[in-house]
Design a protein around this motif. Structure first.
Motif, PDB file in Angstrom:
ATOM      1  N   ASP A 193     -36.549 -28.934 -20.083  1.00 32.01           N
ATOM      2  CA  ASP A 193     -35.520 -29.105 -19.051  1.00 32.01           C
ATOM      3  C   ASP A 193     -36.096 -29.770 -17.807  1.00 32.01           C
ATOM      4  O   ASP A 193     -35.462 -30.658 -17.217  1.00 32.01           O
ATOM      5  CB  ASP A 193     -34.903 -27.751 -18.685  1.00 32.01           C
ATOM      6  CG  ASP A 193     -33.960 -27.227 -19.756  1.00 32.01           C
ATOM      7  OD1 ASP A 193     -33.545 -28.029 -20.621  1.00 32.01           O
ATOM      8  OD2 ASP A 193     -33.657 -26.020 -19.746  1.00 32.01           O
ATOM      9  N   GLN A 194     -37.280 -29.332 -17.394  1.00 31.67           N
ATOM     10  CA  GLN A 194     -37.901 -29.907 -16.199  1.00 31.67           C
ATOM     11  C   GLN A 194     -38.186 -31.395 -16.378  1.00 31.67           C
ATOM     12  O   GLN A 194     -38.025 -32.184 -15.437  1.00 31.67           O
ATOM     13  CB  GLN A 194     -39.198 -29.167 -15.859  1.00 31.67           C
ATOM     14  CG  GLN A 194     -38.989 -27.766 -15.312  1.00 31.67           C
ATOM     15  CD  GLN A 194     -40.282 -27.143 -14.843  1.00 31.67           C
ATOM     16  OE1 GLN A 194     -40.930 -27.655 -13.931  1.00 31.67           O
ATOM     17  NE2 GLN A 194     -40.673 -26.041 -15.467  1.00 31.67           N
ATOM     18  N   THR A 238     -44.970 -35.428 -13.362  1.00 31.03           N
ATOM     19  CA  THR A 238     -44.385 -34.112 -13.628  1.00 31.03           C
ATOM     20  C   THR A 238     -45.045 -33.473 -14.848  1.00 31.03           C
ATOM     21  O   THR A 238     -45.319 -32.265 -14.868  1.00 31.03           O
ATOM     22  CB  THR A 238     -42.862 -34.218 -13.841  1.00 31.03           C
ATOM     23  OG1 THR A 238     -42.262 -34.853 -12.715  1.00 31.03           O
ATOM     24  CG2 THR A 238     -42.243 -32.841 -14.028  1.00 31.03           C
ATOM     25  N   ASN A 264     -34.713 -33.419 -16.871  1.00 32.31           N
ATOM     26  CA  ASN A 264     -33.840 -33.405 -15.695  1.00 32.31           C
ATOM     27  C   ASN A 264     -34.518 -33.920 -14.442  1.00 32.31           C
ATOM     28  O   ASN A 264     -34.092 -33.623 -13.325  1.00 32.31           O
ATOM     29  CB  ASN A 264     -33.314 -31.986 -15.464  1.00 32.31           C
ATOM     30  CG  ASN A 264     -32.379 -31.545 -16.578  1.00 32.31           C
ATOM     31  OD1 ASN A 264     -31.579 -32.319 -17.070  1.00 32.31           O
ATOM     32  ND2 ASN A 264     -32.505 -30.288 -16.990  1.00 32.31           N
ATOM     33  N   GLU A 284     -37.829 -24.454 -21.127  1.00 38.27           N
ATOM     34  CA  GLU A 284     -37.872 -24.646 -19.673  1.00 38.27           C
ATOM     35  C   GLU A 284     -38.649 -25.909 -19.317  1.00 38.27           C
ATOM     36  O   GLU A 284     -38.236 -26.684 -18.435  1.00 38.27           O
ATOM     37  CB  GLU A 284     -38.524 -23.428 -18.996  1.00 38.27           C
ATOM     38  CG  GLU A 284     -38.577 -23.549 -17.479  1.00 38.27           C
ATOM     39  CD  GLU A 284     -39.255 -22.346 -16.833  1.00 38.27           C
ATOM     40  OE1 GLU A 284     -39.468 -22.395 -15.606  1.00 38.27           O
ATOM     41  OE2 GLU A 284     -39.561 -21.370 -17.544  1.00 38.27           O
ATOM     42  N   GLN A 285     -39.765 -26.146 -19.995  1.00 38.45           N
ATOM     43  CA  GLN A 285     -40.554 -27.348 -19.728  1.00 38.45           C
ATOM     44  C   GLN A 285     -39.779 -28.606 -20.115  1.00 38.45           C
ATOM     45  O   GLN A 285     -39.811 -29.605 -19.379  1.00 38.45           O
ATOM     46  CB  GLN A 285     -41.877 -27.272 -20.489  1.00 38.45           C
ATOM     47  CG  GLN A 285     -42.835 -26.231 -19.949  1.00 38.45           C
ATOM     48  CD  GLN A 285     -44.003 -25.946 -20.888  1.00 38.45           C
ATOM     49  OE1 GLN A 285     -43.911 -26.160 -22.100  1.00 38.45           O
ATOM     50  NE2 GLN A 285     -45.114 -25.478 -20.327  1.00 38.45           N
ATOM     51  N   LEU A 335     -47.258 -29.934 -15.170  1.00 41.80           N
ATOM     52  CA  LEU A 335     -46.983 -28.883 -16.152  1.00 41.80           C
ATOM     53  C   LEU A 335     -48.146 -28.677 -17.127  1.00 41.80           C
ATOM     54  O   LEU A 335     -48.058 -27.835 -18.021  1.00 41.80           O
ATOM     55  CB  LEU A 335     -45.719 -29.233 -16.941  1.00 41.80           C
ATOM     56  CG  LEU A 335     -44.414 -29.274 -16.136  1.00 41.80           C
ATOM     57  CD1 LEU A 335     -43.266 -29.762 -17.010  1.00 41.80           C
ATOM     58  CD2 LEU A 335     -44.094 -27.911 -15.539  1.00 41.80           C
TER      59      LEU A 335
END
Length: 399
Positions: free
Chosen positions: A193-194, A332, A197, A190-191, A336
């Motif tokens: 992907d963030q 970003t 993307n 998930e990280q 995170l």
């Protein structure tokens, strides 16, 4: 000599040695400038931009915090005299690092990091920012330095709007680079992907690698690049010239390198600054090269993941946009809980780096693209201090 006299003599010797050590330490602290107010850190204060009424200067004060090559902060701002909502960003050609960045590619990415910080700060302060790249045309590449003086990188037009909170804004005030060791923890899918993307330009992509095969390969490129760079005296000399040994120099210049960038903080920072001021050879020549290689090895040995920013083209606009994406990637990642450090020596374009430059592009951009950034990525083990920043008014061109 009696035992009593021996003890008395030893006590006197130890007392003298202790006094000498105290005098030495105090002297190093004074030479370091421990009592000097660090004016070079003032731009990091959240209320710093509020000193200025002009919204263009307030936004430029945020751009000033962005990542930039060699911490040269090579930005100039020209305020439009006719329209109080328009300003121009120029690349400061007097701050080119021509040995390490002979084609000014890193310089252009640095313009992009600035623009993205301006963009994010605009939302927070209530200004829509319309950014037009190279509004007066492309540079004359045969006369690049002179062309930079006359042609802006961007025209920024502001429109007053309602402030809207940006999830990235608060992270602008954290150091953009952490050269310390990272936790071995891998990123979750998930990280990844963030990060991959992030809203990127159609001609740009972000790729995250943390599998063993790619980690070994990219570790090798990072070490190879550092070894080559450490052996090129003119490149190392370029870095040596902008090293600031103590608080007095940091307040005077407010750009370049310092011992904080080597991971030194607290009391040790002042001891090291005092020593380097007294003995400049500690941070020059072979000593500097060895320190650079060892620092890179430590980084590589404590890196769980790498990120690449790849552009389909290598024109000036693509270079600027890669810097804008890099700012988004940094912020970003901070959100995170991650930190980053460029290890882009292998991407530099001076002759000695030609072989590994070609090789890494063959491995990761075989379709003809250009790798604009190679950075290590992970959870920090320790916080690092903020680096020097110039006064924003030093960026403003008065004409």
């Amino acid at each position: 000599m009696s035992k009593r006299k021996v003890k008395k003599t030893m006590a006197i010797i130890f007392s003298c040695v202790g006094a000498l050590l105290i005098i030495t330490f105090v002297s190093l602290f004074i030479i370091s400038g421990i009592f000097k107010q660090p004016k070079y850190l003032e731009p990091w204060q959240k209320n710093y931009s509020q000193k200025f009424d002009d919204p263009r200067i307030r936004l430029a004060a945020h751009g000033l915090l962005s990542a930039n090559g060699h911490n040269m902060q090579p930005w100039k701002i020209r305020l439009d005299k006719k329209n109080p909502m328009v300003f121009y960003l120029y690349a400061d050609s007097e701050r080119l690092t021509s040995e390490v960045d002979p084609f000014a590619r890193q310089m252009m990415a640095t313009q992009g990091t600035f623009l993205e910080y301006v963009n994010i700060a605009g939302d927070e302060l209530g200004y829509q920012t319309a950014i037009e790249l190279f509004p007066e045309g492309d540079y004359n590449e045969q006369s690049l330095s002179e062309s930079m003086k006359t042609k802006p990188v961007a025209r920024i037009t502001l429109t007053k709007t309602n402030p809207k909170s940006s999830p990235l804004y608060d992270f602008m005030f954290l150091p953009d680079t952490n050269r310390a060791a990272y936790q071995p923890t891998k990123l979750t899918s998930e990280q990844i992907d963030q990060l991959e993307n992030i809203n990127v330009d159609a001609g740009l992509s972000i790729q995250i690698f943390q599998d063993k095969e790619n980690m070994n390969k990219l570790n090798g490129y990072a070490i190879q690049g550092a070894n080559i760079e450490a052996g090129v005296s003119r490149v190392m000399k370029e870095s040596e010239i902008i090293f600031r040994a103590n608080e007095y120099q940091k307040n005077k210049y407010r750009y370049g390198f310092s011992v904080e960038g080597q991971g030194t903080s607290g009391i040790m920072r002042h001891l090291m600054q005092g020593l380097v001021t007294l003995f400049p050879s500690m941070n020059s020549g072979k000593a500097a090269s060895d320190m650079f290689i060892q620092s890179t090895r430590t980084s590589v040995d404590n890196t769980p993941a790498y990120a690449l920013i790849i552009a389909k083209g290598n024109d000036r606009s693509s270079q600027v946009k890669s810097g804008m994406i890099y700012s988004k990637l940094i912020l970003t990642a901070h959100r995170l809980g991650f930190v980053m450090q460029p290890l882009s020596q292998v991407l530099e374009e001076y002759p000695e780096m030609k072989e590994p430059y070609s090789s890494i592009h063959s491995d990761y951009a075989s379709d003809g693209g250009t790798i604009q950034m190679l950075v290590r990525l992970g959870e920090p083990i320790k916080e690092v201090p903020q680096s020097m920043r110039r006064d924003v008014m030093d960026l403003i061109v008065m004409d």
